[in-house]
Design a protein around this motif. Sequence first.
Motif, mmCIF file in Angstrom:
data_model
loop_
_atom_site.group_PDB
_atom_site.id
_atom_site.type_symbol
_atom_site.label_atom_id
_atom_site.label_comp_id
_atom_site.label_asym_id
_atom_site.label_seq_id
_atom_site.Cartn_x
_atom_site.Cartn_y
_atom_site.Cartn_z
ATOM 1 N N SER A 235 0.823 -1.209 0.000
ATOM 2 C CA SER A 235 0.000 0.000 0.000
ATOM 3 C C SER A 235 0.855 1.256 0.000
ATOM 4 N N GLN A 238 1.941 2.230 -3.333
ATOM 5 C CA GLN A 238 0.908 2.849 -4.174
ATOM 6 C C GLN A 238 0.871 4.358 -4.006
ATOM 7 N N SER A 361 -5.527 2.230 -0.704
ATOM 8 C CA SER A 361 -5.649 0.851 -0.234
ATOM 9 C C SER A 361 -6.669 0.799 0.887
ATOM 10 N N HIS A 396 -7.243 -0.648 -3.985
ATOM 11 C CA HIS A 396 -6.779 -2.014 -3.744
ATOM 12 C C HIS A 396 -7.393 -2.478 -2.415
#
Length: 486
Positions: A235, A238, A361, A396
């Motif tokens: 995460s 990201q 996330s 996500h």
Amino acid sequence: MQLQSFGAALTVTGSMHLLTFGGQQVLIDCGLFQGNDELEARNREPFPFDVAALDAVILTHAHLDHVGRLPLLTKLGFRGPVYCTAPTAGLAETVLLDSARLQVDGYRHDLRRARRQGVPDEQVPPPLYEEEDVHRALALLRPHLTFGETTRIGGLRVTPERAGHILGSAYLLLESADGRLIMSGDLGNRESGLQLDFTPPPHADAVVIETTYANRTHRPWPATLAEFRDALRDSVRQGGKILIPSFAIERTQTILHTIKSLMDAGEVPRIPVFLDSPMAARATHEYFEFGDELIPEVRDALQAGEDPFRPSTLHVVPTSAESQRINKYDGPAIILAGNGMMTGGRIQHHLKHHLWKPSTSLISVSYQSPSSLGGRIVTGADHVRIMGEEIAVKAHVYTIGGFSAHADQDDLLAFLDSTGNPHVWLVHGEPDVMAAFLPVLEARGLKGDLVPDRHPVDLTGAGYAQGLPPGFESAPTRGVQAEAGE
């Protein structure tokens, strides 16, 4: 020994069990029903017993589905003692005051909407109780129960023991001339990241046991920890917000301690962590006073004057205005906010602002009912409705189930191992889960029965053929969260 269950019978919420021992009437827990409209409607039904005739109430722990109707009980005339452990008393105050505030706020919102639509005020259901009702209930609390020590309530001997579910949680050994009964309350996961294991219980004539996860086993703690670490690492790469919906009691403290441990060990980057839950912040203070219930790593840190629940980058967010400002923060950050199933609370604001971004996330660390917002997201919905707006799900999504605070099948069987050959009565579970547990008990040589909803049972009697009460075949699966703290 006679039992009538008016909550958590053939469902996992609203725990409330009326015990009759030698002429005495004792209520074990007085919880709020949570879940779908059918279940929550039961909170407004009259208590099906004489409230004033109760000799006492005993609380097993402070989750809302075990204490949430206590202010209503006192509002309707109960004036007797309410026994509990000291941590349960402290947490119950936080939980019940928050419940009253949410009910009043919800009523005011519904009233404004009804007036705009021309609906008469009297058609809007009022709150079940308000803050003054909570204070009246809190005044009845008797935090005299101590693990391993016996308290007399009339002719009843009550010995609480550590249940390992949340702070202060207890199972109860109840002894009278009628026999020995164990009421499990909610039992803890023996691979908890925070709580010590439950204390093995003694022999008993009957055991009333929760069955939330009686048909499965949890993932081992090392695997859960590795899964959570990897989700955080992925995460951070990201570059967006990391949303962790979390229940305020036990789950939030477990997640904070886990994040701190991972950051201190250099296993995840030290990015900002926002605790956006005033209730969770208040509840965490109780853990500093009762650290002897916690695993050695956490207990020793508390005794050394350290804060095991405070990552070095933690920011506690007290107000809604400050909560809104988090959404303008640039760069990756972890946001813990309630509630765990995303059905309300501040997490919804963060979902609305970030769920549609591919850089976001969402890490689910709690059970998600299929019908809840969280359930729809984790099962792959493309769009969800949040606060009246359709939001695309581009984040996500990670689902990590090993953080559960409830005993699994192996834990339940380990609990029963030391109880001898009791009659086992099943509560606090979905009907299909409890039915699946019956043959497992039979293989251990134990007679098991599902406790019927509202109908009295003789706890040392013959029970039912195949363990199923009359009409069980038509009993619906309730489809509610495992528990309001799960």
